[in-house]
Design a protein around this motif. Sequence first.
Motif, PDB file in Angstrom:
ATOM      1  N   THR A  20    -141.562 -47.126 -10.188  1.00 27.85           N
ATOM      2  CA  THR A  20    -140.133 -48.398 -10.895  1.00 27.85           C
ATOM      3  C   THR A  20    -140.037 -49.440 -11.746  1.00 27.85           C
ATOM      4  N   PHE A  21    -141.528 -48.869 -12.872  1.00 27.65           N
ATOM      5  CA  PHE A  21    -141.207 -49.443 -14.479  1.00 27.65           C
ATOM      6  C   PHE A  21    -140.267 -49.484 -15.181  1.00 27.65           C
ATOM      7  N   ASN A  22    -140.016 -50.655 -15.361  1.00 32.20           N
ATOM      8  CA  ASN A  22    -138.944 -50.575 -16.692  1.00 32.20           C
ATOM      9  C   ASN A  22    -139.143 -51.225 -17.698  1.00 32.20           C
ATOM     10  N   LEU A  23    -139.206 -50.378 -18.854  1.00 31.84           N
ATOM     11  CA  LEU A  23    -139.235 -50.653 -19.657  1.00 31.84           C
ATOM     12  C   LEU A  23    -138.144 -51.216 -21.467  1.00 31.84           C
ATOM     13  N   VAL A  24    -138.582 -52.474 -22.162  1.00 34.81           N
ATOM     14  CA  VAL A  24    -136.955 -51.707 -22.989  1.00 34.81           C
ATOM     15  C   VAL A  24    -137.424 -52.715 -24.133  1.00 34.81           C
ATOM     16  N   VAL A  25    -137.529 -51.770 -25.397  1.00 37.06           N
ATOM     17  CA  VAL A  25    -138.108 -52.230 -26.668  1.00 37.06           C
ATOM     18  C   VAL A  25    -137.069 -52.258 -27.176  1.00 37.06           C
ATOM     19  N   PHE A  26    -136.806 -53.442 -28.011  1.00 38.95           N
ATOM     20  CA  PHE A  26    -135.971 -54.407 -28.648  1.00 38.95           C
ATOM     21  C   PHE A  26    -136.828 -54.192 -30.432  1.00 38.95           C
ATOM     22  N   THR A  27    -135.632 -54.316 -31.244  1.00 36.34           N
ATOM     23  CA  THR A  27    -136.556 -53.862 -32.609  1.00 36.34           C
ATOM     24  C   THR A  27    -135.342 -54.615 -33.653  1.00 36.34           C
ATOM     25  N   MET A  28    -136.314 -55.455 -34.708  1.00 38.29           N
ATOM     26  CA  MET A  28    -135.589 -55.587 -36.131  1.00 38.29           C
ATOM     27  C   MET A  28    -134.887 -54.820 -37.624  1.00 38.29           C
ATOM     28  N   ASP A  29    -135.984 -53.503 -37.185  1.00 37.85           N
ATOM     29  CA  ASP A  29    -135.476 -52.660 -38.213  1.00 37.85           C
ATOM     30  C   ASP A  29    -135.348 -50.923 -37.424  1.00 37.85           C
ATOM     31  N   GLU A  30    -134.181 -51.351 -38.326  1.00 37.57           N
ATOM     32  CA  GLU A  30    -133.185 -50.333 -37.685  1.00 37.57           C
ATOM     33  C   GLU A  30    -133.288 -48.946 -37.832  1.00 37.57           C
ATOM     34  N   THR A  31    -134.202 -48.519 -38.544  1.00 34.49           N
ATOM     35  CA  THR A  31    -134.650 -47.469 -39.374  1.00 34.49           C
ATOM     36  C   THR A  31    -134.900 -46.815 -37.743  1.00 34.49           C
ATOM     37  N   ILE A  32    -134.893 -47.335 -36.484  1.00 29.04           N
ATOM     38  CA  ILE A  32    -136.374 -46.986 -35.567  1.00 29.04           C
ATOM     39  C   ILE A  32    -135.292 -46.565 -34.166  1.00 29.04           C
ATOM     40  N   PHE A  33    -134.199 -47.030 -34.719  1.00 31.38           N
ATOM     41  CA  PHE A  33    -132.796 -46.778 -33.502  1.00 31.38           C
ATOM     42  C   PHE A  33    -132.876 -45.215 -33.171  1.00 31.38           C
ATOM     43  N   GLY A  34    -132.511 -44.575 -34.130  1.00 30.01           N
ATOM     44  CA  GLY A  34    -131.769 -43.300 -33.858  1.00 30.01           C
ATOM     45  C   GLY A  34    -133.883 -42.174 -34.041  1.00 30.01           C
ATOM     46  N   ARG A  35    -134.190 -42.665 -34.962  1.00 35.08           N
ATOM     47  CA  ARG A  35    -135.839 -42.258 -35.289  1.00 35.08           C
ATOM     48  C   ARG A  35    -136.036 -41.539 -34.353  1.00 35.08           C
ATOM     49  N   GLU A  36    -136.988 -43.225 -33.300  1.00 36.19           N
ATOM     50  CA  GLU A  36    -137.817 -43.660 -32.419  1.00 36.19           C
ATOM     51  C   GLU A  36    -137.341 -43.684 -31.440  1.00 36.19           C
ATOM     52  N   LEU A  37    -136.814 -44.802 -31.214  1.00 32.48           N
ATOM     53  CA  LEU A  37    -136.520 -45.268 -29.996  1.00 32.48           C
ATOM     54  C   LEU A  37    -135.748 -44.078 -28.942  1.00 32.48           C
ATOM     55  N   GLY A  38    -134.127 -44.085 -29.941  1.00 34.26           N
ATOM     56  CA  GLY A  38    -133.309 -43.032 -28.846  1.00 34.26           C
ATOM     57  C   GLY A  38    -134.151 -42.171 -27.990  1.00 34.26           C
ATOM     58  N   PRO A  39    -134.588 -41.519 -29.419  1.00 34.47           N
ATOM     59  CA  PRO A  39    -135.657 -39.524 -28.655  1.00 34.47           C
ATOM     60  C   PRO A  39    -136.948 -40.322 -28.007  1.00 34.47           C
ATOM     61  N   LEU A  40    -137.072 -41.471 -27.817  1.00 33.73           N
ATOM     62  CA  LEU A  40    -138.306 -41.664 -26.563  1.00 33.73           C
ATOM     63  C   LEU A  40    -137.714 -41.674 -25.193  1.00 33.73           C
ATOM     64  N   ALA A  41    -136.109 -43.004 -25.387  1.00 34.23           N
ATOM     65  CA  ALA A  41    -135.029 -43.370 -23.739  1.00 34.23           C
ATOM     66  C   ALA A  41    -134.682 -41.522 -23.451  1.00 34.23           C
ATOM     67  N   GLY A  42    -134.227 -41.175 -24.400  1.00 35.60           N
ATOM     68  CA  GLY A  42    -133.883 -39.776 -24.247  1.00 35.60           C
ATOM     69  C   GLY A  42    -134.273 -39.452 -23.680  1.00 35.60           C
ATOM     70  N   PHE A  43    -136.009 -39.423 -23.307  1.00 39.08           N
ATOM     71  CA  PHE A  43    -137.159 -38.635 -22.447  1.00 39.08           C
ATOM     72  C   PHE A  43    -137.687 -39.500 -21.879  1.00 39.08           C
ATOM     73  N   TYR A  44    -138.196 -40.109 -21.850  1.00 42.53           N
ATOM     74  CA  TYR A  44    -139.120 -41.404 -20.685  1.00 42.53           C
ATOM     75  C   TYR A  44    -137.794 -41.815 -19.990  1.00 42.53           C
ATOM     76  N   ARG A  45    -138.067 -41.328 -18.165  1.00 39.58           N
ATOM     77  CA  ARG A  45    -137.431 -42.242 -17.309  1.00 39.58           C
ATOM     78  C   ARG A  45    -137.073 -43.996 -17.442  1.00 39.58           C
ATOM     79  N   ASN A  46    -138.771 -44.190 -18.131  1.00 40.54           N
ATOM     80  CA  ASN A  46    -138.630 -45.234 -17.939  1.00 40.54           C
ATOM     81  C   ASN A  46    -138.352 -46.725 -18.451  1.00 40.54           C
ATOM     82  N   MET A  47    -137.548 -46.207 -20.246  1.00 36.02           N
ATOM     83  CA  MET A  47    -137.710 -47.149 -21.185  1.00 36.02           C
ATOM     84  C   MET A  47    -136.229 -46.836 -21.672  1.00 36.02           C
ATOM     85  N   TYR A  48    -136.352 -48.183 -21.530  1.00 33.46           N
ATOM     86  CA  TYR A  48    -135.167 -48.676 -22.535  1.00 33.46           C
ATOM     87  C   TYR A  48    -134.550 -49.050 -23.778  1.00 33.46           C
TER      88      TYR A  48
END
Lengths: 469, 469, 469
Positions: B351-379
């Motif tokens: 039931t783990f929920n992980l939320v990852v924030f960033t001030m480095d916009e370059t990772i929104f599309g390159r890393e965080l979106g793809p990760l959250a679009g695969f791992y069920r517990n990440m936002y």
Amino acid sequence: MSELTLHPDRLFPPEATTRGVASRLYDQVKDLPIISPHGHVPPEWIAKDIPFRDPASLLITPDHYVGRIMHAHGVDLARLGVAQGELDETASRAAFRTLCEHWHLYAGTPVRYWLENEFVDIFGIDEVPTAENADRLYDAVSEWISRPTSRPRALMESFDIEFIATTDDPCDTLEHHIALAQDPSFTRRMAPCFRPDAYLEPARKDWNERTDRLADVSGVSIDSYADWVAAMENRRAFFKENGAVSTDHSHKDLRTDVLPEGEAERIFREARAGSASRVECEALQRHMLSEMARMAADDGLTMTLHPAVARNHDPATLRDFGADVGGDVPISVEATRALQPLLTRYGNTGTFNLVVFTMDETIFGRELGPLAGFYRNMYVGVPWWFIDAPDAIRRFRKAVTEPAGFHKTSGFIDDTRAFCSIPARHDMSRRLDCVHLADLVVEHRLSEDEAARIAHELVVDIPRKVFTL
Amino acid sequence: MSELTLHPDRLFPPEATTRGVASRLYDQVKDLPIISPHGHVPPEWIAKDIPFRDPASLLITPDHYVGRIMHAHGVDLARLGVAQGELDETASRAAFRTLCEHWHLYAGTPVRYWLENEFVDIFGIDEVPTAENADRLYDAVSEWISRPTSRPRALMESFDIEFIATTDDPCDTLEHHIALAQDPSFTRRMAPCFRPDAYLEPARKDWNERTDRLADVSGVSIDSYADWVAAMENRRAFFKENGAVSTDHSHKDLRTDVLPEGEAERIFREARAGSASRVECEALQRHMLSEMARMAADDGLTMTLHPAVARNHDPATLRDFGADVGGDVPISVEATRALQPLLTRYGNTGTFNLVVFTMDETIFGRELGPLAGFYRNMYVGVPWWFIDAPDAIRRFRKAVTEPAGFHKTSGFIDDTRAFCSIPARHDMSRRLDCVHLADLVVEHRLSEDEAARIAHELVVDIPRKVFTL
Amino acid sequence: MSELTLHPDRLFPPEATTRGVASRLYDQVKDLPIISPHGHVPPEWIAKDIPFRDPASLLITPDHYVGRIMHAHGVDLARLGVAQGELDETASRAAFRTLCEHWHLYAGTPVRYWLENEFVDIFGIDEVPTAENADRLYDAVSEWISRPTSRPRALMESFDIEFIATTDDPCDTLEHHIALAQDPSFTRRMAPCFRPDAYLEPARKDWNERTDRLADVSGVSIDSYADWVAAMENRRAFFKENGAVSTDHSHKDLRTDVLPEGEAERIFREARAGSASRVECEALQRHMLSEMARMAADDGLTMTLHPAVARNHDPATLRDFGADVGGDVPISVEATRALQPLLTRYGNTGTFNLVVFTMDETIFGRELGPLAGFYRNMYVGVPWWFIDAPDAIRRFRKAVTEPAGFHKTSGFIDDTRAFCSIPARHDMSRRLDCVHLADLVVEHRLSEDEAARIAHELVVDIPRKVFTL
């Protein structure tokens, strides 16, 4: 029920002047044939004209784009039929129903865009998928699959795919390509693409075994680096004879450092003996990639680079479902220095064509545009994977056009194994290019006549030039 | 004097169709209650219903966003009242006047947007602040402060804040939260958030002392890493008992590497003895962060990560004014590899929920979106600090929606200690989400009905799910 | 023939409200004089009022922007006249014809935008260049060149260039600047800019020789680091006496680490003896850059930093055509940590002004905006090279305004040696700033009155302040 429709002006901005220009430009390119120089459709589908099996294996199991979003919402990939072998009707129907139940979670994603296009334009569906209508829609797709006009070769015609490339192992027999080439009833063109990644990575466990197989298949016994080069050249020649126009490469980075005289031989022998270090293996891989560019400069096969993916990010998913099921994640990539050894050797001479793709948007404007805007043999690949989506493609054109112009980009590639998504993807690209051109027209940076010429070039002339078709 | 007004269509684009859609969507969410799952309002303000002191300590001294822009134009932070203790009227008035004099320098910044909203909507001010009217405006704000309806609890009602989280040290007694929970007159919900950064950084000078205090407070004597784990679990349980729904973590990077068996114990003992090297301390910190994820998977507290800030960039400012006064600066961050150890362990199970924030916009599309679009517990966390601003938020939605959809984002967080800016910030977020949705609607990528449903989910359902409210 | 025209609303978005606001704002700034605080026009052109030679040496050979796109399409730089000495008419005409033939390949690039402006507004050309009309257009440009009103000083008047800076070696005699200062007929202002890169890079082969020359010219014999500092201070004073307002620096990175006491002396002596290591040379360079900031804090010359270019990426091009012909490529750059040593020393005190440019857009919002939004002496440079283009400039304003506001940016710099492009470049910048302001106005984030004031400040007040004019 909610109606599912495709607006004729989809993807066009609402402002009337821009929409008018975009729409007029699009009218001039929408019916042009599809050129698909890179993708993952299995060649036997076309060669043997194999009918699709069922809705889930048509739309879900082969398409990691579709599976990953459901997985991200807690759906087990097994429930989608991934890696479960041939699905019976119950399993296929269950997977399709799961997709319909999760339809709303795809809002705003390119998958939703492609699927809507396919559902309406190909399957003739006119309702938004839901848990309630899932079985009815399943039946409609099944019925469509059963038609003779839904077999791959008929679709090549009705989709108007003029050229399609598959992706093939250097040791492949290319039997399907050879069969098709000898089949007068096939009026389209299918070409293999030489994808030798595994043979360039001496750190892989299976590298020695693969190298042995390469020796067998090429008839060149591989005891030295020079042998490896000869074997590779042999297979490239075989591919070229059988229609190949390009090679494709996807390593973690883009580095193409060349080893000092003798070092490649030395490390190669160590690698064959199983005693090369990780660092040496990586150095050899980079040298081999540069060598591939040398071969390309000699044989004229276009070289495409797709770097910087952390493949199989989750080992448990790899173990249970295999590769290519949605668990690959981009990493940042550097191009300016990494490509310098290759470009200074082959970037400005001969007939060599290099196309560099990226999933790291930061290098479009900073590195790839400036490099392609100087080196005559380099082109910037139109967005690939994760960024082959409307907003990302618009950012791509805005980032690359200023430093490199339109004519140093590659033309659209669909890179898909989801056969029925090919028309939707190419149509999307045409619409978005027309929107970008329309932006320039309405800001008085380009005349509409010139924009129309460029729209046509982007679909037809540029991919033909870049992939020497 | 220039009139200060709030346009009802602020932040909406001018094109009529888009504005129409955005405005209709916004009408359906504008009056929904505020859920604020992460922020820095001091809990005693609410628990004791402490009236605000004066305009400067309401608007300027606690808000580094306000101070830094004036500092960048040569205003000494002391003149703004920062770190000057309780301000007398002269000092408060002078600080407020300085803000009014520098009003034009905030043009185009989010601070200006929030302050304008507060001035008009909360304080009833209708003139643009200037040197001339500064004293008059000061008086108006002072008068507002003096009203019973301006006390924190009344504002919780009038701002319609349904849930608010504070940020608290693991050793905190949570007395204010406990008091509030027992107070039947308080009908809203205030929760603590467990913020253990200092206890995870053995390289800090005060780490041993803090660890001792953790031992005292938890009643677990800490002689080993296992003890540290037990003490942490004890405090997390205490926080959870008292309403906590999440833990928050901000280290320089996102790495979550797990140490080999025994190493954590060994380094922990070295660190307690003061003999761990810098590298060992960092390795232990990363291991501890992964351990926090393990605890979260066990106790269900949502884990939020806010990495990659170079804190206290200017040592002179730190010395003279302390931390959190505007001298923190973002650095780039890597997520794909850094989070792999954590995600492969806890990303797809439980039931783990992980939320990852960033001030480095370059990772929104390159890393965080793809990760959250695969791992069920990440936002993916909605933009935070420096990018919690209109243009950046629009880029965020355009970067993240395509790879991950709307439903793998976190819901808006305000992350503020500027209490009166909370409604303006949430209103801004709602407007911008409606604009993004409207863009999709007018480009025929989404129906307006579906957009309306998503607008509602973004404000209500998604934060409730992500923070298990 | 296709007509070549300039639309009065070029670069303005098509949406009527925004275009109206942008157009009204632009009307108020379009006729303001040009302030050009950084560029590469040779000072003798102005001092001696040297007529331009011919169309190719006016438009092609000095402008790497023009040459590189043709080079990227296979045109040999020699055919464009690059590095071929003085061109005879045949050669100049051939180069010009080549440009006309490749006109369509510039579609969507800033070069196309500038050239269209120059062709219409300056040369009075009204047809789109083609292979067919190339000779006719060549004649028109030649005729224009031959007019007395086309000489540099007359153009300074007709272009309304109030201030222009050149870029000069510390050992330069500044004879042209001195001559102009004594010439009462010259009513404009031309200033030198101190560009000491080569003297700060002890790893360069010619460093010792250059240091010797610096000693000669300054009259300070250079046996120690302290001597080098004294010699540099001497030359800066000489530049300042002769009108300089700034120094300019372009190294690979932005690091400004200060060496421990004594280390600079030690490494300097090693470098003079030819025995410093590569690492030591780099460390000394970074120390020297910080020293330059110290000198700037003392003498008040604005310091501009232009980092992160991989210069002369292709050695063959460097060998055959020299530097600055289009073969430089951007690399990523880090600012937050790199500038910390400099900013913590000189960022908040004294009269020091620092302007940081970048070709790596990722740091605009992540690092430069936040730094300039805190440190009082730092400004973000308006886009430079590769990103001095419409779409990139719009991204710049959207990235920087939110964290830093308008008033911590530098004002536009053209950075060009293509003299006739100066008005087009500044006009482009004014248009784009007005568009950005108009966006804020129509989204009700700024009043049109305030936007008008800011548009004026961006053109006049801000560059005057930043470059202490």
